[in-house]
Design a protein around this motif. Structure first.
Motif, PDB file in Angstrom:
ATOM      1  N   VAL A  31      26.191  27.638  33.828  1.00  0.00           N
ATOM      2  CA  VAL A  31      26.925  28.225  32.702  1.00  0.00           C
ATOM      3  C   VAL A  31      28.169  27.398  32.375  1.00  0.00           C
ATOM      4  O   VAL A  31      28.473  27.136  31.202  1.00  0.00           O
ATOM      5  CB  VAL A  31      27.303  29.691  33.007  1.00  0.00           C
ATOM      6  N   LEU A  32      28.879  26.971  33.403  1.00  0.00           N
ATOM      7  CA  LEU A  32      30.084  26.161  33.169  1.00  0.00           C
ATOM      8  C   LEU A  32      29.731  24.797  32.575  1.00  0.00           C
ATOM      9  O   LEU A  32      30.378  24.329  31.633  1.00  0.00           O
ATOM     10  CB  LEU A  32      30.853  25.977  34.479  1.00  0.00           C
ATOM     11  N   ALA A  33      28.724  24.146  33.149  1.00  0.00           N
ATOM     12  CA  ALA A  33      28.316  22.833  32.633  1.00  0.00           C
ATOM     13  C   ALA A  33      27.843  22.941  31.186  1.00  0.00           C
ATOM     14  O   ALA A  33      28.124  22.068  30.357  1.00  0.00           O
ATOM     15  CB  ALA A  33      27.226  22.242  33.508  1.00  0.00           C
ATOM     16  N   GLU A  63      33.099  40.720  28.980  1.00  0.00           N
ATOM     17  CA  GLU A  63      32.855  42.109  28.608  1.00  0.00           C
ATOM     18  C   GLU A  63      34.116  42.921  28.901  1.00  0.00           C
ATOM     19  O   GLU A  63      34.763  42.745  29.929  1.00  0.00           O
ATOM     20  CB  GLU A  63      31.677  42.675  29.402  1.00  0.00           C
ATOM     21  N   ASP A  64      34.477  43.813  27.978  1.00  0.00           N
ATOM     22  CA  ASP A  64      35.686  44.609  28.138  1.00  0.00           C
ATOM     23  C   ASP A  64      35.704  45.338  29.476  1.00  0.00           C
ATOM     24  O   ASP A  64      34.764  46.054  29.817  1.00  0.00           O
ATOM     25  CB  ASP A  64      35.813  45.638  27.007  1.00  0.00           C
ATOM     26  N   LEU A 110      24.759  28.291  41.762  1.00  0.00           N
ATOM     27  CA  LEU A 110      23.913  27.528  40.840  1.00  0.00           C
ATOM     28  C   LEU A 110      23.991  28.070  39.414  1.00  0.00           C
ATOM     29  O   LEU A 110      24.088  27.292  38.462  1.00  0.00           O
ATOM     30  CB  LEU A 110      22.468  27.533  41.333  1.00  0.00           C
ATOM     31  N   TYR A 111      23.955  29.392  39.274  1.00  0.00           N
ATOM     32  CA  TYR A 111      24.040  29.954  37.929  1.00  0.00           C
ATOM     33  C   TYR A 111      25.419  29.683  37.320  1.00  0.00           C
ATOM     34  O   TYR A 111      25.534  29.318  36.143  1.00  0.00           O
ATOM     35  CB  TYR A 111      23.762  31.456  37.944  1.00  0.00           C
ATOM     36  N   PHE A 148      24.338  36.948  38.613  1.00  0.00           N
ATOM     37  CA  PHE A 148      24.365  36.618  37.183  1.00  0.00           C
ATOM     38  C   PHE A 148      25.594  37.222  36.505  1.00  0.00           C
ATOM     39  O   PHE A 148      26.198  36.600  35.624  1.00  0.00           O
ATOM     40  CB  PHE A 148      23.073  37.082  36.516  1.00  0.00           C
ATOM     41  N   VAL A 149      25.983  38.431  36.931  1.00  0.00           N
ATOM     42  CA  VAL A 149      27.232  39.013  36.433  1.00  0.00           C
ATOM     43  C   VAL A 149      28.399  38.111  36.812  1.00  0.00           C
ATOM     44  O   VAL A 149      29.269  37.796  35.988  1.00  0.00           O
ATOM     45  CB  VAL A 149      27.453  40.430  37.008  1.00  0.00           C
ATOM     46  N   ALA A 150      28.418  37.670  38.075  1.00  0.00           N
ATOM     47  CA  ALA A 150      29.508  36.833  38.578  1.00  0.00           C
ATOM     48  C   ALA A 150      29.602  35.512  37.830  1.00  0.00           C
ATOM     49  O   ALA A 150      30.695  35.054  37.474  1.00  0.00           O
ATOM     50  CB  ALA A 150      29.330  36.582  40.074  1.00  0.00           C
ATOM     51  N   GLY A 151      28.467  34.874  37.602  1.00  0.00           N
ATOM     52  CA  GLY A 151      28.478  33.590  36.902  1.00  0.00           C
ATOM     53  C   GLY A 151      29.076  33.684  35.520  1.00  0.00           C
ATOM     54  O   GLY A 151      29.897  32.839  35.116  1.00  0.00           O
ATOM     55  N   ASP A 152      28.696  34.707  34.782  1.00  0.00           N
ATOM     56  CA  ASP A 152      29.242  34.887  33.431  1.00  0.00           C
ATOM     57  C   ASP A 152      30.723  35.234  33.479  1.00  0.00           C
ATOM     58  O   ASP A 152      31.517  34.752  32.665  1.00  0.00           O
ATOM     59  CB  ASP A 152      28.465  35.981  32.695  1.00  0.00           C
TER      60      ASP A 152
END
Length: 459
Positions: free
Chosen positions: A41-43, A371-372, A36-37, A355-359
């Motif tokens: 983010v993609l949409a 993120e580097d 869902l997250y 949330f890390v995965a979604g971004d």
């Protein structure tokens, strides 16, 4: 009752099922927090997204059975990652998960999230030694924390390691919020739509109702990836099941707690509809290995009565997956399939890592800057051969043993529709559990958790 507190007290947003074949840029399989997250983010970035959830409602899988702890304090983790990987990778893991906490505190409505301190605590000399070792890792990584003897717990502890500025959520409420946000951005979300066939060469999939989805990119957010063979993730993941009970309490805590001793215990509080609840969890074992699971519930139910003087009102279990090096797999499933992505292996810490995965998935798909070092740290294709080889031996060997002994000892038990292992009946949860890869089925044989996608054949 054997039902998650979150699912019993919060109604999930209703979504339609997929009734017509369709096309999209990105198709996401799995309607938990990660899916869902990521869809949102993609949409929001203008991507045409379709999300498919097998259950009748979103968040009824792993997310709705979680503790809801949103924190960068993932147990005795950082000393281990420094040893398994490096100081730089351990620091990056913390920074990514702490950033997820801070971003989510800004994103979510206040009724769905509360800021708290996270604490690891011990009651034994060995636990204290481990706690000090983790604290030393925090110092090396510049993680702000403190050792304290002060907690809200109604029993004596030796010491606690406190990490401030963490959070906790109501996972079902958060998923409902993300559904609305994703829909408002143009994402197409469907529930009660089980995927039964992936045709990766043709970039399409088929559901159990014979609908097809043609996509350019595919994300598997299904906890245990149904297409894991591509990168051999199947033999690099281990499954564990843990248990939780919840009762009413007079007031909530300012902290959330996790013991480092064995057996581990997780404690947090929450408020739902003006009622305060306390959640107590623990009692881990390899998923599908145990038929009589009632003693695991008994242990934490007795502790709830002893320490908090409350009769449990809700009880449930959750399944979690771990990778060999303790860092999740998020990214391209293999070099040979650059348009297929997975997110799995959260090791009980799927809230922050979702949330890390979604971004991260969004950046990989849209080309936005991540993120580097994040892509390499979470890459499913990363090669840490020693640890992975040992995990393959451990998990693969267990799977082979269960495949053979299952047919000898449980000849009449239903056969798992994933790879043909014999399932075992779980008395407490009233489920058929597969000891090989963690698939679960209800009394009627319907799939509760993958990687299986077809129901059991019950005679």
């Amino acid at each position: 009752m054997t039902q998650s507190l979150w699912l019993a007290t919060s109604e999930s947003v209703s979504l339609p099922s997929l009734t017509d074949s369709t096309t999209c840029d990105v198709c996401i399989i799995g309607g938990g927090l990660t899916g869902l997250y990521t869809a949102y983010v993609l949409a929001k970035a203008g991507v045409d997204v379709v999300l498919l959830e097998a259950n009748t409602h979103i968040s009824h899988g792993t997310t709705g059975h979680s503790t809801g702890k949103l924190t960068a304090q993932h147990g005795l983790l950082y000393a281990n990652i420094m040893e398994k990987l490096s100081v730089e990778e351990a620091r990056l893991y913390y920074q990514l998960n702490q950033l997820a906490v801070e971003k989510t505190l800004q994103l979510l409505p206040k009724e769905s999230i509360q800021q708290v301190d996270s604490m690891l605590y011990c009651q034994t000399k060995e636990g204290y030694k481990q706690l000090l070792n983790e604290w030393n890792a925090y110092k090396v990584l510049n993680i702000k924390a403190k050792i304290t003897s002060e907690t809200e717990l109604p029993f004596a502890i030796t010491k606690a390691l406190s990490m401030s500025h963490q959070a906790q959520i109501n996972p079902v409420s958060v998923c409902n919020f993300l559904v609305k946000k994703a829909l408002s951005m143009g994402a197409r979300l469907y529930a009660n739509t089980r995927v039964q066939q992936l045709r990766l060469a043709q970039n399409d999939l088929h559901t159990e109702n014979n609908m097809s989805v043609q996509y350019n990119k595919l994300i598997l957010g299904t906890h245990y990836p149904i297409e894991a063979f591509k990168g051999l993730q199947l033999f690099k993941l281990s499954n564990s099941r843990s248990y939780m009970v919840a009762s009413k309490i007079s007031d909530t805590f300012h902290g959330q707690y996790l013991s480092v001793d064995f057996p581990s215990r997780s404690i947090r509080t929450t408020t739902i509809n003006d009622e305060h609840y306390i959640l107590l969890g623990g009692a881990n074992h390899t998923a599908g290995q145990t038929t009589n699971t009632e003693p695991f519930y008994d242990a934490i139910q007795n502790e709830m009565k002893e320490h908090f003087e409350q009769e449990p009102l809700f009880r449930w279990s959750a399944q979690d997956i771990e990778t060999p090096d303790m860092v999740p797999y998020v990214g391209n499933i293999s070099h040979s399939t650059p348009n297929v992505f997975i997110a799995t292996g959260y090791r009980k810490w799927g809230i922050s890592n979702s949330f890390v995965a979604g971004d991260l998935l969004s950046s990989l798909i849209t080309g936005a800057k991540a993120e580097d070092g994040a892509t390499a740290l979470y890459a499913p294709t990363r090669t840490k051969f020693g640890a992975q080889f040992m995990q393959m031996l451990k998990v693969g060997g267990f799977v082979a043993k269960e495949f053979v002994t299952g047919y000898v000892k449980h000849a009449n038990a239903p056969t798992c529709t994933h790879l043909g292992c014999k399932t075992k009946w779980n008395d407490a949860d009233e489920t058929w559990d597969c000891p090989c890869h963690g698939s679960r089925f209800n009394v009627q044989g319907e799939v509760l958790e993958g990687p299986a996608v077809f129901p059991l054949k019950l005679e």
